[in-house]
Enzyme design. Structure first.
Site: not given
Ligand code: GUN
Length: 283
Positions: A53, A97, A120
């Site tokens: 990311k 996350q 998100d």
């Molecule tokens: N863990 C797995 N996929 C995601 C996501 O898209 N966002 C977040 N915050 N955590 C994740």
């Protein structure tokens, strides 16, 4: 028939270059779009995801901050960090996350994020906005699926879409997005009695269960569009989706591969949401 591939890498490349162009325009106005990624603990998969990311932000000219904390971090300390980021004008998007360590209430942390920075799309306010058709941030994975349908000029009006999976992150928001585009939507899940009877009626199928071979060729109507959100490993340890790709591609008109399908679109839509957050904040 052999299905046409919907290439998530190619589409991502195009969308990310559009993000980069819009980011440049914002920078010219003195605003650099900024994303904060918060990682608590040492989950191996999460470490890879957050690295990807941050790298994607850099490549698109977005500012990003990665905050890493020990698994022992208290919930109160994490909530305080989120609050500080809410008040930080250089940060337009906040991503905590998941999963978080068990002693931290993840929902409480998500609800602490300002909805204006919830890139998100996991906050209840974001979910409510999607449900009611109000402006807000859409969860990245289903949003990416919608972009994939858009890329093949697929008109959802009056089509029957079957979503397999009912998670808050993919299945439920996916169904709402398809509904918003006037599809007739069925959500299937572990309690569905006859999944095949449902999928055989579908013009569009989104498989988002997290289990191999949930969808096989005999379950697909000829010419259907199949989107595969799954990320699993096969017996040889190779990445595979929820769909029996080799079989289903003989029946479908369009299909997303794994890897190289929906996967890259998730980060792409995170960049889009972050840029959008910065544009909204600057207006
Ligand atoms: N863990 C797995 N996929 C995601 C996501 O898209 N966002 C977040 N915050 N955590 C994740």
């Amino acid at each position: 028939m052999t299905a046409q591939l919907i290439d998530g890498n190619a589409l991502s490349k195009q969308l990310r270059s559009e993000v980069a162009t819009r980011a440049q325009a914002l920078k010219a106005k003195g605003v650099t779009p900024g994303l904060a990624v918060v990682l608590v603990g040492d989950n191996q998969a999460s470490q890879v995801y957050v690295r990807n990311k941050v790298k994607a932000c850099e490549d698109a000219g977005l500012h990003s901050v990665l905050e890493k904390y020990e698994a022992s971090m208290t919930e109160a300390d994490l909530l305080a960090r989120v609050e500080a980021l809410n008040n930080d004008p250089s940060i337009h998007g906040i991503l905590v996350q998941l999963p978080l360590p068990a002693h931290i209430d993840a929902q409480k942390v998500i609800e602490a994020i300002s909805p204006a920075k919830d890139v998100d799309g996991f906050h209840i306010a974001s979910a409510g906005a999607l449900m009611t058709g109000m402006p807000g941030f859409w969860p990245c994975t289903p949003y990416g699926c919608m972009k994939m349908l858009e890329s093949i000029n697929y008109d959802l009006k009056g089509k029957h879409a079957v979503v397999i999976g009912r998670s808050n992150i993919v299945g439920k928001p996916m169904a709402l997005m398809l509904l918003q585009k006037n599809a007739t939507v069925t959500i299937c899940h572990s309690g569905t009695k006859d999944l095949k009877a449902m999928t055989l009626q579908a013009d569009v199928i989104v498989a988002a269960v997290g289990k191999r071979n949930v969808l096989t060729a005999d379950m697909v109507k000829p010419g259907a569009v199949v989107l595969d959100v799954g990320m699993n490993r096969n017996d040889e340890g190779k990445l595979c989706g929820d769909v029996d790709f080799e079989g289903v591609k003989q029946v479908a008109s369009h299909i997303t591969p794994v890897p190289g399908g929906v996967g890259p679109m998730t980060i792409t839509m995170l960049l889009v949401n972050t840029l959008e957050a910065a544009e909204r904040a600057s207006n």
